[in-house]
Design a protein around this motif. Structure first.
Motif, short mmCIF file in Angstrom:
data_model
loop_
_atom_site.label_atom_id
_atom_site.label_comp_id
_atom_site.label_asym_id
_atom_site.label_seq_id
_atom_site.Cartn_x
_atom_site.Cartn_y
_atom_site.Cartn_z
N TYR A 256 -14.75 -0.34 9.54
CA TYR A 256 -14.74 -1.81 9.41
C TYR A 256 -16.15 -2.27 9.06
N THR B 255 0.83 -1.20 0.00
CA THR B 255 0.00 0.00 0.00
C THR B 255 0.86 1.25 0.00
N THR C 258 -9.03 -3.60 2.60
CA THR C 258 -8.22 -4.63 3.23
C THR C 258 -9.13 -5.67 3.87
N GLY D 184 -14.43 6.28 5.07
CA GLY D 184 -13.11 5.71 5.26
C GLY D 184 -12.79 5.48 6.72
N ASP E 70 -6.35 5.90 5.98
CA ASP E 70 -7.41 6.87 5.71
C ASP E 70 -7.13 8.21 6.38
N ALA F 208 -6.15 0.26 7.72
CA ALA F 208 -7.18 1.07 7.07
C ALA F 208 -7.42 2.37 7.83
N ALA G 88 -9.76 4.46 2.73
CA ALA G 88 -9.37 3.10 3.09
C ALA G 88 -10.34 2.53 4.11
N ASN G 89 -10.75 1.29 3.89
CA ASN G 89 -11.62 0.58 4.82
C ASN G 89 -11.18 -0.88 4.93
N ALA G 90 -11.61 -1.52 6.01
CA ALA G 90 -11.34 -2.93 6.23
C ALA G 90 -12.66 -3.68 6.36
#
Length: 305
Positions: free
Chosen positions: A261, A138, A155, A258, A199, A195, A209-211
């Protein structure tokens, strides 16, 4: 307030991306040679994205790519060699990448290795592969993601993160006894924290970005655990399991979301106690803690640079 989508645990990757046009978008998916990775690649390619299957075995990946081109009618499906357990391989991949990158799906992973192994930087292998490898990837693709002027980093974590926080004072089981599931759980917590911090650092550049937890799916990931231990109500097909990844990668509904989860194509509530069994929904507060995320980022930087 938690984000709620019109989808649920029964929704499939095809359903959550229906009507989305990804023409002109470029995506990289790690671990795309089987299971969730392949289905994620298929769904994104079917929506028009140019997709790169980042795999350890390019020969096998070429066969998957050929099948996906036939299924989707999209010729822009490529294969590239990448082993997220090998820093040299990651560096070679990121150095060779040119142009913008709109979607990065950190999907590859290992689970419950029966014996203690060490990987990148001498770290315990789950942590090294699941977290450090994807961190290095990343980070190495940061400029390409920023150049996309609107990128997603997705992710794939697990509900297994609920069984262990990141133990900063003994990341690598040098003092505590090695336990396969604890090691796996710690690495999955680390992936959520990736994440959160990515973010925080990069959202101003248009990178979100997220998980996520995909659900319990019968893939090769469980080969060391003697089969799935998750109760039947929480199990999913591969098509259902890939839905949350695809949703976070491509849906316009989460373009401004972002550092969170998700599971079952919705944001997960924070839970206050360790679950009694596998597959229980929710996210642990330590996995979203910004101080933990920043501290872990610095640990990773000191290893991969």
């Amino acid at each position: 307030m938690l984000f709620h989508s019109p989808f649920d645990r029964h929704s499939t990757a095809s359903e959550v991306i229906d009507g989305v046009d990804l023409t002109g978008k470029r995506a990289v998916i790690t671990g795309a040679g089987a299971g969730l990775g392949t289905e994620t690649a298929r769904a994104l390619a079917a929506a028009g994205a140019e997709v790169t299957l980042a795999v350890r075995r390019p020969d096998a990946g070429a066969e998957i790519a050929a099948e996906l081109r036939t299924k989707t009618g999209n010729p822009a499906i490529h294969v590239a060699s990448l082993d997220v357990a090998d820093l040299a391989s990651i560096t070679a991949f990121t150095s060779a990448w040119t142009g913008p990158l709109h979607v990065l799906v950190n999907n590859a992973g290992i689970m419950a290795l029966p014996e203690l192994e060490r990987g990148i930087g001498g770290h315990e292998q789950h942590f090294a592969t699941n977290y450090l490898g994807h961190f290095a990837l990343t980070l190495g693709l940061h400029r390409a993601l920023a150049d996309a002027a609107g990128a997603r980093v997705v992710t794939v974590s697990s509900s297994g993160h609920l069984f262990a926080p990141v133990t900063f004072d003994d990341l690598d089981f040098r003092f505590r006894p090695y336990d396969p599931l604890t090691a796996y759980a710690q690495s999955k917590t680390a992936e959520v924290l990736l994440a959160v911090e990515a973010d925080r650092r990069w959202s101003a550049e248009g990178i979100r970005a997220n998980a996520l937890h995909p659900g319990a799916i019968a893939t090769n990931l469980q080969r060391h655990t003697g089969g799935l231990r998750t109760p039947e109500p929480y199990r999913k097909t591969v098509e259902q399991g890939a839905a949350t990844s695809v949703f976070l990668a491509a849906s316009p509904l989460v373009e401004a979301i972002g550092g969170r989860y998700f599971e079952d194509v919705n944001e997960s509530p924070v839970v206050s106690s360790r679950p009694a069994g596998f597959g229980v929904p929710g996210v642990a507060p330590y996995a979203l803690d910004p101080a933990n995320a920043e501290r872990l980022w610095e640990v990773a930087l000191s290893t991969v640079r």
